[in-house]
Design an enzyme around this catalytic site. Structure first.
Site, PDB file in Angstrom:
ATOM      1  N   PHE B 101       0.852  -1.183   0.000  1.00  0.00           N
ATOM      2  CA  PHE B 101       0.000   0.000   0.000  1.00  0.00           C
ATOM      3  C   PHE B 101       0.894   1.240   0.000  1.00  0.00           C
ATOM      4  O   PHE B 101       2.101   1.147   0.227  1.00  0.00           O
ATOM      5  CB  PHE B 101      -0.889  -0.009   1.259  1.00  0.00           C
ATOM      6  CG  PHE B 101      -2.346  -0.210   0.982  1.00  0.00           C
ATOM      7  CD1 PHE B 101      -2.787  -1.282   0.234  1.00  0.00           C
ATOM      8  CD2 PHE B 101      -3.293   0.685   1.479  1.00  0.00           C
ATOM      9  CE1 PHE B 101      -4.141  -1.466   0.001  1.00  0.00           C
ATOM     10  CE2 PHE B 101      -4.645   0.505   1.251  1.00  0.00           C
ATOM     11  CZ  PHE B 101      -5.076  -0.558   0.506  1.00  0.00           C
ATOM     12  N   ASP B 204     -22.016  12.755  12.973  1.00  0.00           N
ATOM     13  CA  ASP B 204     -22.948  12.967  14.085  1.00  0.00           C
ATOM     14  C   ASP B 204     -22.232  13.150  15.425  1.00  0.00           C
ATOM     15  O   ASP B 204     -22.650  13.956  16.254  1.00  0.00           O
ATOM     16  CB  ASP B 204     -23.934  11.789  14.168  1.00  0.00           C
ATOM     17  CG  ASP B 204     -24.729  11.629  12.872  1.00  0.00           C
ATOM     18  OD1 ASP B 204     -24.980  12.655  12.209  1.00  0.00           O
ATOM     19  OD2 ASP B 204     -25.091  10.492  12.520  1.00  0.00           O
ATOM     20  N   HIS B 225      -8.983  11.066  -1.486  1.00  0.00           N
ATOM     21  CA  HIS B 225      -8.446   9.813  -2.010  1.00  0.00           C
ATOM     22  C   HIS B 225      -8.170   9.997  -3.491  1.00  0.00           C
ATOM     23  O   HIS B 225      -9.028  10.493  -4.221  1.00  0.00           O
ATOM     24  CB  HIS B 225      -9.438   8.674  -1.782  1.00  0.00           C
ATOM     25  CG  HIS B 225      -8.834   7.312  -1.949  1.00  0.00           C
ATOM     26  ND1 HIS B 225      -8.422   6.840  -3.168  1.00  0.00           N
ATOM     27  CD2 HIS B 225      -8.560   6.339  -1.047  1.00  0.00           C
ATOM     28  CE1 HIS B 225      -7.914   5.619  -3.002  1.00  0.00           C
ATOM     29  NE2 HIS B 225      -7.991   5.297  -1.731  1.00  0.00           N
ATOM     30  N   THR B 237      -9.956   1.101  -4.549  1.00  0.00           N
ATOM     31  CA  THR B 237      -8.911   0.924  -3.527  1.00  0.00           C
ATOM     32  C   THR B 237      -7.497   1.229  -4.022  1.00  0.00           C
ATOM     33  O   THR B 237      -7.152   0.985  -5.172  1.00  0.00           O
ATOM     34  CB  THR B 237      -8.932  -0.508  -2.946  1.00  0.00           C
ATOM     35  OG1 THR B 237      -7.826  -0.651  -2.045  1.00  0.00           O
ATOM     36  CG2 THR B 237      -8.779  -1.563  -4.025  1.00  0.00           C
ATOM     37  N   HIS B 336     -12.463  11.642   1.237  1.00  0.00           N
ATOM     38  CA  HIS B 336     -12.488  10.247   1.656  1.00  0.00           C
ATOM     39  C   HIS B 336     -12.466  10.061   3.165  1.00  0.00           C
ATOM     40  O   HIS B 336     -13.160   9.210   3.696  1.00  0.00           O
ATOM     41  CB  HIS B 336     -11.282   9.545   1.038  1.00  0.00           C
ATOM     42  CG  HIS B 336     -11.193   8.078   1.339  1.00  0.00           C
ATOM     43  ND1 HIS B 336     -12.215   7.214   1.049  1.00  0.00           N
ATOM     44  CD2 HIS B 336     -10.207   7.332   1.904  1.00  0.00           C
ATOM     45  CE1 HIS B 336     -11.863   5.981   1.415  1.00  0.00           C
ATOM     46  NE2 HIS B 336     -10.662   6.030   1.956  1.00  0.00           N
ATOM     47  N   GLU B 370     -13.026   6.941  13.225  1.00  0.00           N
ATOM     48  CA  GLU B 370     -12.860   8.153  12.427  1.00  0.00           C
ATOM     49  C   GLU B 370     -13.353   9.402  13.152  1.00  0.00           C
ATOM     50  O   GLU B 370     -12.832  10.494  12.937  1.00  0.00           O
ATOM     51  CB  GLU B 370     -13.579   8.002  11.076  1.00  0.00           C
ATOM     52  CG  GLU B 370     -13.231   9.119  10.089  1.00  0.00           C
ATOM     53  CD  GLU B 370     -13.735   8.852   8.677  1.00  0.00           C
ATOM     54  OE1 GLU B 370     -14.058   7.692   8.360  1.00  0.00           O
ATOM     55  OE2 GLU B 370     -13.805   9.818   7.891  1.00  0.00           O
ATOM     56  N   SER B 386      -6.852   3.000   8.733  1.00  0.00           N
ATOM     57  CA  SER B 386      -8.112   3.375   9.378  1.00  0.00           C
ATOM     58  C   SER B 386      -8.773   2.160  10.012  1.00  0.00           C
ATOM     59  O   SER B 386      -9.260   2.225  11.145  1.00  0.00           O
ATOM     60  CB  SER B 386      -9.069   4.048   8.403  1.00  0.00           C
ATOM     61  OG  SER B 386      -9.412   3.176   7.357  1.00  0.00           O
ATOM     62  N   LEU B 387      -8.776   1.023   9.304  1.00  0.00           N
ATOM     63  CA  LEU B 387      -9.333  -0.185   9.931  1.00  0.00           C
ATOM     64  C   LEU B 387      -8.510  -0.544  11.168  1.00  0.00           C
ATOM     65  O   LEU B 387      -9.049  -0.980  12.188  1.00  0.00           O
ATOM     66  CB  LEU B 387      -9.359  -1.350   8.937  1.00  0.00           C
ATOM     67  CG  LEU B 387     -10.333  -1.239   7.756  1.00  0.00           C
ATOM     68  CD1 LEU B 387     -10.301  -2.511   6.908  1.00  0.00           C
ATOM     69  CD2 LEU B 387     -11.755  -0.973   8.222  1.00  0.00           C
TER      70      LEU B 387
END
Lengths: 235, 570
Positions: B101, B204, B225, B237, B336, B370, B386-387
């Site tokens: 990545f 929110d 992104h 991706t 993104h 996030e 992020s995951l």
């Protein structure tokens, strides 16, 4: 274009009706059905439906589109209307309507929970991941991708008839996803819980599930595999 | 759900409140994978190398203590997911498959490209979200699905003691009291007109926290992104480029070779996105309008694409009417990810500042994922982090709460007056008669953000943008609700979401105008350089007086030496 939308609000309506909303469809782009629905809602904000990812992976906007179940967000308008030039949107059939295009999915989720949709392995886990060969992992392809949109189960006459006792195509696809997982050790228990006249054997091979699955999955084949496992276990 | 799982496993009475059925949250859209050093691809891989990449990727305003925690705990957190059943792709040895990545290196940037992102084909988020939901089912977590949290409830001492929530199905509004409230409400990428984010990503948690008077951090930092599908916004991706795909301009030139000679298409996302916009601005964009570039994959061959990127083939055929097996996908930088959010420590405890600028824990309030800013991403997030962020810090918050809740903390319940503000807000919406409809206000807001607070920003335009937003506040507060029925009223929810979006947008605008430098994803035409003397720090936006303050970055990892700020090149 006239979009015909199923409307029912229990707060105000004594019975359901179809509402025609005139939506201006821009030329030269092929909108998705969800885009058209959003435009209809801008005209009449009281129209209710579910939506989230708008790219066919969250499974929120399953509905009946011109007679066939599908996801509004990845069904192109051109494909939905064909030559009819009319879009007809109804809730998924066979489940209680909460309001408009929103159905009560409680019984659908209950069937999913019934098959114990989680990996069971009694061995203590290793310090790293459990190993699995690429070939064994390949067996999960076509199974794990289910998005629980309920398009399949609500297209299934056997499910309409016995939604409380027949697990239905979505639940059974997931049942097989765990039966097929080389890491799962509860095959016997899983099969025992499915071994009755209704849970699996109400499937009549009608294959509506396969025809409508927006992810191109094949629940009928998975159900066939479960049947074989049940039958070979019994002999 | 990871925090909920931890607490359910420990026997705590845990409720997860979600505005959608849990598997319909936006994590489901994550494709490429989860990055961490499990040493499957390279047996010598080291979490410290991952840490180096992440610190560099953050343009040095990621907190090093938090990054250290994330990178070192990551492997264990990923193994736990695998044990729970997550169907990772596999190597020939049977281990979890890892792909290259962007921004990844071996040996602190000196050992070439690493492959560190653990993947389940290109559906890793889907696989993870379903596995987490399944884990929670197994542990009997209580779910309130399709309940919408409107506001935090604070008691007289300023502690958060619960939330107000609406049952979407019935319209019933209730106070949910809790000893700890963990916000995991995701990002707010719907402030932009063009976004990879789901409709439900309306920030929110940010809205709730700002209305409660607490600050948010680094809100100017939004990731664009590089590869959103042109026109549709759906994400393609970074794994495509990890597997060997690359970007081309209208001349068919692989232009990233000019901008990032070493990492090329796998430079940091901010670098790639800016390079794409430069190509477009300099007249080398594709299409009639010259307003996008293309992602070439066909040279990888049909077999590889089918096996490793099946979801991308599907998305591209559906939304771009392009078959990547044969032709390149039209792509454009697309909003993104929100690097900023609710400031927290590594236990997920939400923070504010006292009068002298010192961190203070907000009692009862936690944030992860996030919506939080712990901050592991700083000014630019690396793909696959992020995951990892949400799983590691969801787990950390759960673990912290396990022991924290055992100590008896008596907190005063909310009184009627504490509930006044949330109740008034809902009443005002119900009583609205004159205002404008939510969808028009939302579009206006999205255009302002898109045009002024995008990939490149300038001070004058941003001041105009802040004025425009300022003029919108009353209109957004007076939004007209045309449907007042109780049963599954999505118009009411959308109006409340609009008010959250507005808070996200305004804090973004003010923080962006305040940061007089270019760093990571925040690129200013009028301050083109990074300014470490003045801005090697977090920004903090305080809602009461719409002020931007500063907060120190943590440069004190516990077990490794500090990574000192350096010039960031790929």
């Amino acid at each position: 274009m006239l979009v015909s939308i199923y409307r029912y609000n229990p707060d105000t309506d004594s019975k359901p009706s179809m509402q025609e909303v005139d939506v201006q469809i821009p030329e030269d782009t092929d909108l998705m059905v969800l885009d058209v629905l959003e435009m209809a809602k801008e005209k009449d904000p009281t129209i209710s439906y579910r939506r989230s990812c708008r790219e066919g992976v969250c499974g929120s906007d399953g509905m009946n589109i011109n007679g066939s179940n599908g996801l509004a967000c990845i069904t192109p308008l051109s494909e939905a209307v064909g030559k009819s030039n009319k879009l007809v949107l109804r809730p998924l059939p066979g489940l209680p309507v909460i309001r408009d295009l929103v159905v009560d999915m409680a019984i659908f989720y209950k069937q999913y929970e019934k098959i114990k949709p989680y990996l069971v392995n009694d061995e203590p886990p290793p310090a790293i991941e459990r190993l699995q060969s690429p070939e064994d992992r390949d067996k999960l392809d076509g199974l794990y991708e289910c998005i629980l949109c309920a398009c399949c189960s609500t297209a299934c006459p056997s499910y309409w008839w016995n939604p409380d006792k027949f697990v239905g195509p979505a639940g059974l696809l997931q049942a097989y996803r765990f039966l097929a997982d080389s890491r799962d050790t509860s095959t016997a228990d899983r099969l025992a819980e499915l071994d009755d006249p209704f849970s699996v054997f109400r499937c009549r091979g009608i294959m509506n599930c396969v025809a409508v699955c927006p992810k191109g999955l094949n629940p009928t084949r998975a159900i066939g595999h479960i049947r074989s496992m049940l039958l070979s276990q019994g002999t | 759900m990871r925090a909920g799982l931890q607490l359910s496993q420990s026997g705590y009475k845990t409720a997860i409140i979600s505005k959608v059925f849990p598997t319909r949250s936006h994590t489901v859209s994550a494709q490429g994978g989860i990055t961490c050093a499990i040493a499957s691809d390279d047996p010598d891989d080291d979490w410290r190398w991952h840490m180096y990449d992440t610190v560099k990727g953050s343009d040095y305003i990621g907190d090093q203590e938090a990054i250290e925690y994330m990178c070192s705990e990551g492997p264990q957190a990923v193994y736990e997911l695998e044990h729970m059943g997550l169907p990772f792709s596999r190597t020939e040895e049977g281990r979890i498959y890892q792909r290259p990545f962007g921004g990844q290196s071996k040996n602190y940037g000196k050992g070439g490209q690493a492959a560190r992102t653990c993947a389940a084909a290109d559906r890793t988020g889907h696989a993870m979200l379903h596995t987490l939901y399944q884990g929670n089912l197994r542990n009997n977590t209580v779910f309130f699905n399709e309940w919408f949290a409107t506001d935090l409830v604070k008691n007289a001492d300023g502690a958060v003691v619960g939330i107000v929530a609406i049952c979407i199905e019935t319209g019933e509004t209730v106070l949910v009291e809790s000893k700890a409230t963990v916000l995991a409400t995701g990002g707010g990428g719907r402030i932009y007109a063009s976004t990879t984010n789901a409709h439900i990503n309306t920030g929110d948690g940010i809205g709730m926290v700002l209305r409660a008077g607490f600050p948010v951090q680094d809100m100017e930092m939004w990731q664009f992104h590089p590869t959103g599908i042109y026109g549709a916004g759906s994400l393609v991706t970074e794994g495509c480029r990890g597997e060997g795909g690359y970007l081309i301009n209208k001349d068919g030139e692989r232009f990233m070779e000019r901008y990032a000679p070493n990492a090329k298409d796998l430079a940091g996302r901010d670098v790639v996105a800016r390079s794409m916009v430069m190509e477009i601005l300099e007249g080398r964009g594709c299409g009639d309008k010259g307003d996008h570039v293309k992602l070439k994959l066909d040279h990888l061959g049909e077999e590889v694409l089918n096996r490793k990127l099946p979801g991308i083939l599907e998305l591209s055929r559906t939304f771009a009417h392009v078959d990547p097996v044969k032709e390149p996908i039209p792509v454009v930088p697309t909003c993104h990810y929100m690097m900023g959010g609710i400031p927290t420590n590594i236990h997920g405890q939400a923070l504010t500042q006292d009068g002298s600028g010192e961190d203070r824990v907000i009692p009862g309030l936690f944030a992860v994922g996030e919506t939080a800013c712990v901050s592991v991403h700083g000014a630019n997030r690396l793909g696959g982090n992020s995951l990892l962020d949400l799983i590691v810090f969801g787990r950390a918050a759960g673990k912290f709460l396990e022991s924290h809740l055992r100590e008896s903390h008596e907190v005063a319940s909310a009184s009627d007056s504490d509930l006044q503000q949330p109740v008034d807000r809902l009443q005002r919406l119900n009583d609205s008669s004159s205002g404008e409809p939510a969808h028009l206000l939302r579009k206006e807001l999205q255009q302002i953000m898109q045009n002024i607070f995008g990939v490149f920003r300038t001070g004058d335009k941003m001041k105009e943008g802040i004025d425009k937003l300022g003029a919108m506040r009353t209109r957004v507060e007076n939004v007209r609700l045309e449907d007042r029925s109780n049963t599954f009223n999505t118009s009411r929810i959308e109006a409340l979401e609009l008010q959250n979006l507005f808070e996200v947008a305004e804090s973004t605008a003010v923080a962006a105008e305040g940061r007089n430098e270019s760093r990571g994803a925040h690129a200013r035409d009028d301050y083109k350089d990074r300014d470490d003397d003045n801005w090697l720090c977090h920004s903090l936006y305080f809602p009461q007086d719409k002020r931007v303050g500063k907060r120190d970055v943590n440069f004190k990892p516990k077990t490794v030496d500090t990574f000192e700020p350096a010039v960031r090149s790929y």
